[in-house]
Structures are given as structure tokens and as C-alpha cells.
Design a protein around this motif. Structure first.
Motif, mmCIF file in Angstrom:
data_model
loop_
_atom_site.group_PDB
_atom_site.id
_atom_site.type_symbol
_atom_site.label_atom_id
_atom_site.label_comp_id
_atom_site.label_asym_id
_atom_site.label_seq_id
_atom_site.Cartn_x
_atom_site.Cartn_y
_atom_site.Cartn_z
ATOM 1 N N LEU A 1 9.875 -8.007 17.611
ATOM 2 C CA LEU A 1 9.767 -8.152 19.060
ATOM 3 C C LEU A 1 9.434 -6.824 19.722
ATOM 4 O O LEU A 1 8.696 -6.774 20.701
ATOM 5 C CB LEU A 1 11.071 -8.703 19.636
ATOM 6 C CG LEU A 1 11.228 -10.223 19.666
ATOM 7 C CD1 LEU A 1 12.604 -10.608 20.200
ATOM 8 C CD2 LEU A 1 10.144 -10.860 20.516
ATOM 9 N N TYR A 2 10.010 -5.736 19.173
ATOM 10 C CA TYR A 2 9.751 -4.426 19.767
ATOM 11 C C TYR A 2 8.269 -4.073 19.662
ATOM 12 O O TYR A 2 7.666 -3.572 20.601
ATOM 13 C CB TYR A 2 10.608 -3.372 19.073
ATOM 14 C CG TYR A 2 10.400 -1.968 19.636
ATOM 15 C CD1 TYR A 2 11.009 -1.590 20.825
ATOM 16 C CD2 TYR A 2 9.593 -1.046 18.985
ATOM 17 C CE1 TYR A 2 10.823 -0.328 21.346
ATOM 18 C CE2 TYR A 2 9.403 0.222 19.497
ATOM 19 C CZ TYR A 2 10.023 0.574 20.680
ATOM 20 O OH TYR A 2 9.821 1.825 21.201
ATOM 21 N N LYS B 1 5.835 -6.190 19.369
ATOM 22 C CA LYS B 1 5.040 -7.143 20.138
ATOM 23 C C LYS B 1 5.126 -6.867 21.631
ATOM 24 O O LYS B 1 4.117 -6.887 22.341
ATOM 25 C CB LYS B 1 5.501 -8.565 19.841
ATOM 26 C CG LYS B 1 4.692 -9.640 20.553
ATOM 27 C CD LYS B 1 5.158 -11.032 20.139
ATOM 28 C CE LYS B 1 4.329 -12.101 20.852
ATOM 29 N NZ LYS B 1 4.754 -13.465 20.453
ATOM 30 N N TYR B 2 6.350 -6.623 22.114
ATOM 31 C CA TYR B 2 6.559 -6.477 23.549
ATOM 32 C C TYR B 2 6.845 -5.038 23.981
ATOM 33 O O TYR B 2 6.857 -4.748 25.179
ATOM 34 C CB TYR B 2 7.730 -7.358 24.001
ATOM 35 C CG TYR B 2 7.494 -8.829 23.818
ATOM 36 C CD1 TYR B 2 6.572 -9.521 24.595
ATOM 37 C CD2 TYR B 2 8.197 -9.550 22.855
ATOM 38 C CE1 TYR B 2 6.362 -10.879 24.433
ATOM 39 C CE2 TYR B 2 7.992 -10.908 22.674
ATOM 40 C CZ TYR B 2 7.073 -11.566 23.465
ATOM 41 O OH TYR B 2 6.874 -12.909 23.298
ATOM 42 N N CYS C 1 9.734 -3.687 23.627
ATOM 43 C CA CYS C 1 11.107 -3.681 24.110
ATOM 44 C C CYS C 1 11.999 -4.400 23.112
ATOM 45 O O CYS C 1 11.530 -5.095 22.214
ATOM 46 C CB CYS C 1 11.208 -4.348 25.488
ATOM 47 S SG CYS C 1 10.645 -6.050 25.508
ATOM 48 N N GLY D 1 9.258 -12.325 30.173
ATOM 49 C CA GLY D 1 7.969 -11.763 30.549
ATOM 50 C C GLY D 1 8.042 -10.952 31.822
ATOM 51 O O GLY D 1 7.543 -9.819 31.883
ATOM 52 N N ARG E 1 10.128 -7.774 31.299
ATOM 53 C CA ARG E 1 9.375 -6.753 30.568
ATOM 54 C C ARG E 1 8.459 -5.987 31.510
ATOM 55 O O ARG E 1 8.369 -4.753 31.439
ATOM 56 C CB ARG E 1 8.569 -7.407 29.453
ATOM 57 C CG ARG E 1 7.636 -6.452 28.710
ATOM 58 C CD ARG E 1 6.847 -7.181 27.638
ATOM 59 N NE ARG E 1 5.869 -6.304 27.021
ATOM 60 C CZ ARG E 1 4.651 -6.077 27.498
ATOM 61 N NH1 ARG E 1 4.274 -6.675 28.622
ATOM 62 N NH2 ARG E 1 3.833 -5.268 26.868
ATOM 63 N N GLU E 2 7.762 -6.684 32.397
ATOM 64 C CA GLU E 2 6.868 -6.012 33.340
ATOM 65 C C GLU E 2 7.641 -5.077 34.262
ATOM 66 O O GLU E 2 7.184 -3.962 34.568
ATOM 67 C CB GLU E 2 6.104 -7.057 34.169
ATOM 68 C CG GLU E 2 5.161 -7.928 33.361
ATOM 69 C CD GLU E 2 4.126 -7.108 32.607
ATOM 70 O OE1 GLU E 2 3.593 -6.154 33.204
ATOM 71 O OE2 GLU E 2 3.872 -7.407 31.424
#
Length: 236
Positions: free
Chosen positions: A165-166, A168-169, A171, A211, A214-215
Motif C-alpha cells: 500500500l505504501y 501504491k499510495y 502512505c 482517497g 491521501r490527497e
């Protein structure tokens, strides 16, 4: 005589530090007998040192007879670089993140193998939250700590699980933190030398908010990084 005094001084200092080190987020208030047991000091020795620490302001005694960390320690802690330069640079972005998300926000730094929360802002509509400032946990036990470890490329099972996940995103997402039914998403704050100087954590209500969260984190960490760069430029 001088050597003996030096040895005694070191011994007394170590014992006093052991008493202060007996307190943590779970044991914030301790009785004399509990302090004696947790430090391994005799009751009489513990009592004498506690009275000295209390008179200096390092400890305070409540109406329940239990001892707690005194304001003098908090005043000294507020002078550490992580609570001055970093906190001051980060605070505007943290407040913006709080305003945009209306969720709990925290700023965490690494101290050895631990993650230490140096700033915590609670959501306006969340009356259940507690102040996490000063909370110390092993790096692999919190989302912010894992974000710091993942950025370093450190090993460990917990880090390996969060790496997909880190990557990919950008975070770390950790369920059940700070409490069941919630998630914390965390992202590192990177300095000019590409090392992680801190991590920002944001509490989310569910997976659907990932989502957007994250932004918001991207904007917050970028703002902190710009503020730190400006401070370094001015200092130079």
C-alpha cells in the motif's frame, strides 16, 4: 572522596531517571508502592527521591495520593527541537489538514526505535479523543512509525505487510488506530536530503475516505516540507 562523590552522583541520577521513566501513557499516575515496584527501588529510597523530584516540579501529587509528571518536565520538553522548529513549521499545515478533514491529526518523530507524538490536534466534533502528545510507542506499532520505517526501507514483518500500500499510495494505512472502527493513514515528511524527519497521521472513519485523506496528507506534508526548507534557507 571526589571519585566516591562522582559515583554516588551518577547512582542518584540514574535512580531519579528510573522514577521518571516509570511513567508512560498507560501508567500516568502511580502510587509510591507502584513506583517502588516498577523501578526496583526500596520504598524509603523511592520516597526520598520522589520528594526531591516533587519539590523541583518534576513530579506532582494529586488528591488521590498518586504521583504524576509535573509541569516542569513538560516545560523542558517543549524546548526540544522537535517541539520548537519542527512543530512551528508544521503547525499551519496541520491546522489546514484539521480544518479540511475534521478528523484527528498528529505529528510524529522517530526517537531511536520509538515513534513519539509531538503534536496532536483533535477533531472538533470528536469528544472521545485524548491528547496524544508525548505518547511513545515502538515504530512498528503505529501508522506514523510504519511510515517512517517504510521510507527508510527498514525490514520487519510489520513493515513488509504495509509496503504494498505504501508503494501504491505513498502512505501507510493501519486499521483500528486510534480505536476500533477507525483507520489511521500516515505519510512521511521528507527533508531536503530525502530523509524522513517526521510523519503526519490522519484518522479516517472508513476505507471510502482513503482517497480523499491521501490527497489531504499529500498537501499537508508538502506544506511542511516547504516550510522546513524556507527555515533552513533563512538559517543558512
Amino acid at each position: 572522596m571526589a571519585d566516591n562523590l562522582k559515583t554516588v552522583g551518577v547512582s542518584v541520577t540514574s535512580r531519579a531517571l528510573a522514577i521518571l521513566g516509570a511513567f508512560d501513557a498507560v501508567h500516568s499516575g502511580l502510587s509510591l508502592s507502584e513506583l517502588s515496584r516498577r523501578t526496583g527501588l526500596p520504598l524509603a529510597t523511592a520516597h526520598r527521591l520522589i520528594r526531591e523530584l516533587q519539590s523541583w516540579g518534576a513530579l506532582s501529587r494529586g488528591l488521590d495520593g498518586r504521583y504524576r509528571i509535573g509541569l516542569r518536565i513538560w516545560e523542558l520538553g517543549a524546548l526540544t527541537p522537535s517541539r520548537t522548529g519542527l512543530r512551528e513549521a508544521a503547525l499551519p499545515s496541520l491546522l489546514s489538514l484539521l480544518e479540511a478533514s475534521r478528523e484527528e491529526v498528529r505529528l510524529v518523530v522517530a526517537d531511536g526505535g520509538d515513534a513519539v507524538c509531538v503534536e496532536h490536534l483533535g477533531a472538533r466534533d470528536d469528544r472521545r479523543g485524548t491528547d496524544l502528545r508525548g505518547l511513545r510507542r515502538p515504530l512498528h506499532e503505529s501508522a506514523c512509525g510504519l511510515a517512517l520505517l517504510a521510507h527508510r526501507g527498514a525490514g520487519g514483518t510489520a513493515v513488509q505487510r504495509c509496503l504494498p500500500l505504501y508503494r501504491k499510495y505513498g502512505c501507510v494505512v493501519r486499521p483500528g488506530e486510534p480505536r476500533a472502527g477507525r483507520k489511521t493513514v500516515a505519510m512521511p515528511v521528507v527533508g531536503d536530503d530525502l530523509t524522513a524527519v517526521a510523519a503526519v497521521g490522519l484518522t479516517l472513519p472508513d476505507e471510502a475516505a482513503l482517497g480523499h485523506g491521501r490527497e489531504l496528507l499529500i498537501a499537508a506534508t508538502a506544506g511542511i516540507q516547504r516550510a522546513l526548507s524556507r527555515r533552513r534557507a533563512v538559517a543558512a
